[in-house]
Design an enzyme around this catalytic site. Structure first.
Site, short mmCIF file in Angstrom:
data_model
loop_
_atom_site.label_atom_id
_atom_site.label_comp_id
_atom_site.label_asym_id
_atom_site.label_seq_id
_atom_site.Cartn_x
_atom_site.Cartn_y
_atom_site.Cartn_z
N GLY B 10 0.84 -1.19 0.00
CA GLY B 10 0.00 0.00 0.00
C GLY B 10 0.87 1.24 0.00
N ALA B 14 -0.07 6.39 4.77
CA ALA B 14 0.54 5.57 5.81
C ALA B 14 1.70 4.75 5.25
CB ALA B 14 -0.51 4.65 6.44
N GLY B 15 1.48 4.12 4.10
CA GLY B 15 2.51 3.26 3.52
C GLY B 15 3.76 4.03 3.12
N PHE B 116 -13.34 22.34 12.30
CA PHE B 116 -13.83 21.08 11.77
C PHE B 116 -14.81 20.49 12.77
CE2 PHE B 116 -11.92 18.08 8.44
CZ PHE B 116 -11.96 19.05 7.46
N GLN B 229 -17.99 4.76 9.11
CA GLN B 229 -18.39 6.17 9.09
C GLN B 229 -19.16 6.51 7.82
OE1 GLN B 229 -15.45 9.70 8.99
NE2 GLN B 229 -16.53 9.80 10.95
N HIS B 231 -20.24 9.64 5.83
CA HIS B 231 -19.93 11.08 5.76
C HIS B 231 -21.21 11.84 5.47
CE1 HIS B 231 -18.07 14.87 4.64
NE2 HIS B 231 -16.92 14.42 5.11
N LEU B 241 -17.31 12.83 -2.47
CA LEU B 241 -17.13 13.58 -1.22
C LEU B 241 -17.17 15.09 -1.43
CD1 LEU B 241 -16.26 13.57 1.82
CD2 LEU B 241 -13.91 13.60 1.00
N GLU B 244 -15.83 18.31 4.62
CA GLU B 244 -16.31 18.93 5.86
C GLU B 244 -15.87 20.40 5.94
OE1 GLU B 244 -16.44 16.27 9.10
OE2 GLU B 244 -15.59 17.72 10.51
N ARG B 275 -19.40 13.64 12.82
CA ARG B 275 -20.00 13.15 11.58
C ARG B 275 -21.15 12.18 11.79
NH1 ARG B 275 -14.49 12.37 7.96
NH2 ARG B 275 -14.18 14.60 7.60
N HIS B 339 -17.89 6.19 4.11
CA HIS B 339 -16.71 7.03 3.90
C HIS B 339 -15.44 6.43 4.50
CE1 HIS B 339 -14.39 10.64 3.37
NE2 HIS B 339 -14.23 10.83 4.67
N ARG B 374 -14.83 8.53 13.83
CA ARG B 374 -13.62 9.33 13.61
C ARG B 374 -13.98 10.79 13.41
NH1 ARG B 374 -11.29 11.40 9.30
NH2 ARG B 374 -12.37 10.21 7.69
N SER B 379 -7.97 11.38 10.06
CA SER B 379 -7.56 10.20 9.28
C SER B 379 -6.20 10.43 8.64
CB SER B 379 -8.60 9.85 8.22
OG SER B 379 -8.70 10.86 7.25
N LEU B 380 -6.00 11.60 8.04
CA LEU B 380 -4.68 11.90 7.49
C LEU B 380 -3.66 11.89 8.61
CD1 LEU B 380 -5.44 14.81 4.97
CD2 LEU B 380 -5.08 12.40 4.46
#
Lengths: 295, 559, 313
Positions: B10, B14-15, B116, B229, B231, B241, B244, B275, B339, B374, B379-380
């Protein structure tokens, strides 16, 4: 109809025939072209790379000349002049601070640009302002034997948000004009692509191959000749055609006309006044066919 | 056979972050495998922001970020993990910036931050409304700079585990169709979420939860899979998307009566409630007849043209292109859509799983920092913080581990599985199975759930799995067989659907994104615990584990 | 709506030549090219191969050529493909080798991107926090930062079509993203690299990249910015820079371009000699104007502008 006339450097030298035939066409159609004697080169998108601020001043000076002639529309016959000048003009018109900065320089040379000029091109003048129906009435030699490949090139079309006259992916003006002159049009891939002119002196091989490809694309679709709205395209496509042929080792020998030459031909101007002898790829056969059909 | 010290599967945030950290270990041979080119990864679609208590826009604290995240998680998140994430956040953001991320700036030239949902302070750092894109491309730049080997467009079909230790993976090189054994001392999965289990989804076609499914089959438990989740703002006709950030910058949600209905559901936070709350409110409005053609309106007209063009250019483009609505002039029709997967492969704060040498990071992992819901902008952050941590931990593990051999059977089994698909002349084409699954899941396992719906879903999943036994494809070629890939992905979706449904059916309470109409209250006494789903001979085996609490006592959650 | 769609097929395992295959498909009014491809693949022919992922114009996977125009399949609705008259023809992206059907090898594209050293080389370590960068300094690289590396500009690039060594618009736009970044330490090095043959100056300014880009990157504008910055940095010993400077001096000295001396100024005396046969042919056709042109009437004013603006040469 009256325009400040800005043929551009190429049409005043290497492609003099474009300027000469434009004047004849204008005379026949009753379009008044007033020379801009003091005008300089627009910089062709090169000057702004050397000196952006200077390119604003140089072009503002040209626009100011038109204003001083009491005219608010400049007609050019060169696509690159059209694009360069339209872009700079829009920046000057939309940014009062820039215009003031430029005028500070111009005032010291005794002039000023008030921002009232619009740019246009012979092609647009005929299609938009003059009207093709009216052009049609003047046609003396309909080009009905010819399959004409309209070559729009780049700088009458793109970027669309600056030039904004027609859909750059599906332009119609030049095809409509050819039809108004009695000719048949050819649909081919290269008609909105590039002749390669602007890299001719930097990457000659790539430039020649680009032009050659456009010629092949038109020829493969049965074109008898090509017409361009720009003397720079003419240089790439006609003057350098034989060089491109060498690179591809493939003959195209496709005659290329400047827009004004083709119109002048259809309007019945004496063939000896059309400077066809200046073409590197001879259009002789085509001209003979048109004349023969005229009877 | 190819051998590396560390294999990362991936190449999203993250990867790639893990890889960049891992290559800091001298002489460590690191490679990434991804079924799509790194910059095509879905992290790039994240729009609105990445949270960190920098305090650039207003006074803020790590404590406040931590509390908001725990509250947002409806107290299911592990508080020690959340503390780590929020503590590390500012440093990670500064590091991203210094690597070259192009963040939007405030008037002092510092990283700009916006409000947010569920956050007490304007905490989301952003790059207009293309934050994920900005960081994704930054990390790929760093990958090129570091010269990391990338097996691009290779699809992993098996996590090889022998004697309780990960030995590597089996993957198809999509370009050639050949199967390869890739041996490693350590394997990290950073394979993203499973949004495509659902029909209405913001997720990319590629988001089929492959890594989770492979880990599940290899014996690792999937944690908290029932928490999906939805969204609140996805485009009506496509589910694409709408960030937000649109509400963060001041957008309103309106029902058919033109009412800002969030004042009924979250009188203080309004549109910026978390959310799960907003999605439920929208769904209620729609189901109670105050929707507009099955959706509600997101209205940002009052922000004005300049602000929209400067801060929300992408969502304007998306609205125009995909919905035919220019939000400068008209409200955007939106509805909730699947989402994000709060659940995933159970992993420690260093990414360690129950399998030795096998690590997980990002959306495919469940640490758990998101618990039952979340917060936007986390998430990022999770991908970056835990990508880095897991990269370091896996590198250390690989440095110390011995390279073990693996038996021939791993490749043979995988090859046989592919061959059986390619050789099946008659059977049911996979697209229909996938579509039926996706529609079923949104209908029965969507925003609102109950026993009846979930039991229906359970039956339907097993029917679909039976149909999948007989799945067939038309493309029998080797080179870039997208048909084969599509069929394999459906197999992954089915396994995950099963875990989601079982977890949801068993959890008799409403918490965060899991909302049961037959059990409407949160039940801390019985359900303050994580679900563990293990793959059993027949279906799913569930188990539960404790939630880690540090100092934040659960209270009633109101916005 | 019912659409007839022609898809260019190529299977490296069975056929040598690509061919167009026709499909008829029923689609909703607002369907995109990608919707059509998926529907055809899932309902009519599972062997059709194309890339896809986000379907919202951010991942850059699905670039194809539709009736001669490189587009993202996912954000091209049938009602918006104004240039298509008649059947819709979907072909792979241009200027890249075709692997299978609509899937091209992207390697050459990335190879060009990597040549530009597309990563920040940070200046010396600053404090513990972020670099301070003004919003204006971000704005200048904002367009190039929008790039999703989909390859639409590359696929239709005029010069890439005729010169495999040309980097192409995306790589150059990416290069600008670092040249224009105030945090970068090696701006001059970058500009020197980009001023070499087959890089920034080779572009023919056809503007196709600006037209094709689905994300408003305006690659040509970034190329021009690179050229301008290179000139400012004094990197002028190359054909492109000399060409631009020739305009500057011709306008000052004559008001107009001197086409006869332009090649000499741009490519130098040796290369110009090679152009003599061509020049002779042009001479015979009466194409070459007298080398010493008459200056324009207002040349004094023009020279004064140069003097006021302190244009140095």
């Amino acid at each position: 109809m009256k325009y400040a006339y800005y043929p551009g450097c190429a049409a005043e030298a290497i492609m003099k025939e474009a300027d000469e035939t434009t004047r004849q066409v204008a005379r026949i159609l009753g379009i008044e072209l007033i020379d801009m004697k003091n005008a300089t080169c627009c910089g062709a998108g090169c000057l702004d790379e050397a000196n952006l601020e200077l390119s604003y001043v140089i072009n503002a000076r040209i626009f100011a000349i038109a204003e001083s002639m009491g005219l608010n529309s400049i007609m050019t016959i060169c696509s690159t002049c059209l694009q360069t000048m339209t872009k700079i003009n829009q920046e000057l018109q939309s940014d009062p601070e820039l215009l003031e900065r430029v005028n500070k320089v111009l005032r010291k040379t005794g002039t000023e640009y008030r921002g009232n000029v619009q740019m246009t091109h012979l092609l647009w003048v005929l299609v938009k302002d003059y009207g093709l129906d009216k052009v049609k009435k003047h046609v003396k030699r309909p080009l009905n034997m010819l399959n004409v490949a309209a070559f729009y090139g780049c700088h009458t079309l793109r970027p669309a948000e600056i030039l904004g006259y027609e859909d750059p992916r599906n332009p119609k003006s030049l095809d409509l004009l050819i039809k108004a002159l009695g000719g048949k049009t050819v649909d081919y891939r290269g008609k909105t692509r590039c002749c390669g002119f602007h890299t001719l002196l930097v990457n000659e091989r790539a430039s020649l191959k680009a032009g050659g490809k456009r010629l092949q694309e038109a020829k493969d679709k049965g074109a008898d000749c090509m017409v361009t709205p720009c003397p720079l395209c003419d240089v790439s496509l006609d003057v350098y055609q034989s060089e491109a042929e060498k690179l591809y080792q493939k003959k195209t020998q496709l005659p290329v006309f400047n827009l004004s030459q083709l119109i002048a031909l259809a309007l019945g101007v004496d063939v000896s006044d059309l400077s066809f002898r200046k073409h590197l790829v001879s259009p002789k056969k085509i001209i003979s066919a048109v004349i023969a059909a005229e009877g | 056979m190819v051998t590396h010290d560390l294999i990362i599967v991936g190449a999203g945030l993250a990867g790639m972050r893990a890889a960049i950290e891992a290559i800091k270990t001298p002489d460590l041979n690191v490679a990434i495998i991804s079924k799509i080119h790194p910059v095509r990864s879905h992290s790039g679609a994240a729009q609105g922001g990445i949270n960190a208590a920098l305090g650039n826009a207003a006074e803020d604290s790590i404590e406040s970020h931590t509390f908001d995240t725990i509250k947002g998680s409806d107290y299911l998140g592990d508080q020690d993990a959340i503390e780590i994430m929020c503590q590390d956040a500012p440093g990670d953001i500064y590091e991203l910036e210094r690597m070259g991320t192009i963040f939007s700036r405030d008037k002092n030239g510092r990283i700009a931050q916006r409000p947010f949902g569920g956050a007490a302070q304007p905490r989301a750092c952003y790059a207009a409304d293309r934050t994920g894109h900005a960081i994704l491309h930054l990390l790929y730049e760093q990958l090129m700079k570091g010269g990391v080997m990338v097996y691009e467009e290779w699809h992993v079909i098996k996590l090889v585990v022998e004697d309780g230790t990960a030995r590597g993976v089996v993957a198809i090189n999509l370009l050639s169709g050949k199967l390869h054994r890739i041996r490693a001392k350590a394997v990290i999965f950073a394979t993203g979420g499973y949004g495509r289990v659902f029909h209405n989804s913001t997720n990319a076609h590629a988001n089929t939860g492959d890594g989770m499914a492979l880990a599940y089959r290899a014996g690792a438990p999937l944690m908290d899979m029932e928490f999906v989740q939805f969204h609140p703002t996805t485009l009506k006709s496509t589910g694409i998307l709408i960030s937000e950030a649109a509400r963060g910058e001041g957008g309103y949600l309106l029902n058919s009566e033109g009412e800002r209905f969030m004042k009924k559901y979250a009188p203080n936070a309004l549109e910026l409630a978390s959310r799960d709350v907003v999605s439920r409110s929208e769904q209620s409005e729609i189901e109670e007849g105050r929707g507009i053609d099955g959706c509600v309106h997101l209205d940002i007209r009052h922000l004005g043209r300049d602000k929209i063009l400067k801060l929300l250019p992408q969502i304007r483009d998306l609205s125009i292109t995909f919905e035919g609505v220019d939000p400068i002039d008209e409200p955007i029709p939106i509805r909730p859509g699947a989402h994000y997967s709060m659940g995933g492969i159970k992993a420690s704060v260093d990414g360690m799983t129950s399998i030795k040498g096998f690590f997980a990071a990002g959306e495919c992992a469940c640490v758990s920092v998101h618990g039952a819901n979340r917060l936007g902008g986390n998430s990022l952050l999770e991908a970056v913080v835990f990508g880095r941590r897991v990269g370091a931990a896996a590198a250390k593990f690989a440095e110390e581990a011995e390279l073990a051999d693996w038996s021939e059977s791993a490749l043979k089994d995988a090859a046989a599985e592919i061959a059986s698909l390619l050789n099946r002349i008659e059977g049911e084409p996979y697209p229909k199975i996938r579509q039926d699954l996706q529609k079923m899941m949104i209908q029965y396992v969507g925003v609102y759930r109950d026993r009846e719906k979930l039991e229906t879903a359970r039956v339907k999943v097993s029917e679909l799995k039976a149909r999948y036994e007989n799945v067939s494809i038309q493309d029998l070629g080797d080179v870039f067989n997208t048909d084969l890939l599509g069929a394999l992905e459906v197999g992954n979706l089915l396994d995950l659907a099963e875990a989601i449904v079982e977890g949801a059916l068993n959890r008799e309470e409403s918490r965060g994104a899991h909302s049961r109409t037959d059990f409407t209250e949160r039940d801390d006494e019985n359900w303050m615990k994580h679900t563990m789903a293990y793959k059993a001979e027949e279906g799913v085996k569930l188990d539960y584990s404790n939630v880690t609490k540090t100092k934040y006592e659960p209270t009633i959650r109101k916005y | 709506m019912r659409k007839k769609i022609l898809i260019r097929r190529f299977d490296p395992e069975t056929v040598d030549e690509s061919f167009l295959q026709a499909f008829n498909v029923d689609l909703p009014q607002n369907a995109t090219i990608l919707d059509a491809l998926i529907k055809i693949k899932e309902e009519q022919d599972g062997t059709i191969s194309f890339r896809k992922s986000c379907r919202s114009a951010i991942c850059g996977s699905c670039a194809v050529t539709v009736n001669g125009v490189a587009v993202l399949a996912c954000n091209s609705q049938f009602k918006s493909i104004s240039w298509v008259e008649g059947d819709v023809i979907i072909e792979p992206l241009g200027n890249l080798p075709v692997l299978k059907d609509l899937i091209v090898r992207f390697y050459p594209f990335w190879h060009e991107v990597e040549k530009t050293m597309p990563w920040l080389e940070p200046k010396e370590e600053i404090g513990e926090k972020e670099n301070i960068v003004s919003a204006e300094d971000v704005a200048i690289i904002d367009e190039s930062a929008n790039c999703i590396m989909c390859g639409c500009c590359f696929g239709d690039c005029t010069i890439r079509e005729t010169d495999d060594n040309f980097m192409g618009p995306a790589a150059l736009a990416k290069a600008w993203r670092f040249v224009g970044d105030t945090r970068d330490a090696i701006k001059t090095e970058r500009l020197e690299l980009l001023s070499k043959a087959c890089n920034a100056w080779d572009c023919t300014r056809c503007n196709l990249c600006i037209d094709r880009c689905p994300k408003g990157v305006r690659p040509l504008d970034q190329i021009v910015r690179i050229r301008q910055e290179a000139m400012k940095a004094g990197i002028k010993d190359n054909k492109g820079a000399r060409h631009a400077l020739a305009f500057q001096s011709d306008i000052k000295n004559h008001g107009k371009l001197n086409e006869t001396t332009m090649p000499l100024k741009t490519v130098g005396i040796i290369r110009s000699l090679g152009m003599i046969p061509m020049a002779l042919r042009m001479q015979m056709k009466g194409k070459v104007p007298f080398p010493i042109q008459k200056d324009i009437e207002g040349i004094k004013e023009v020279k004064k502008i140069y003097k006021i603006m302190e244009v140095d040469e």
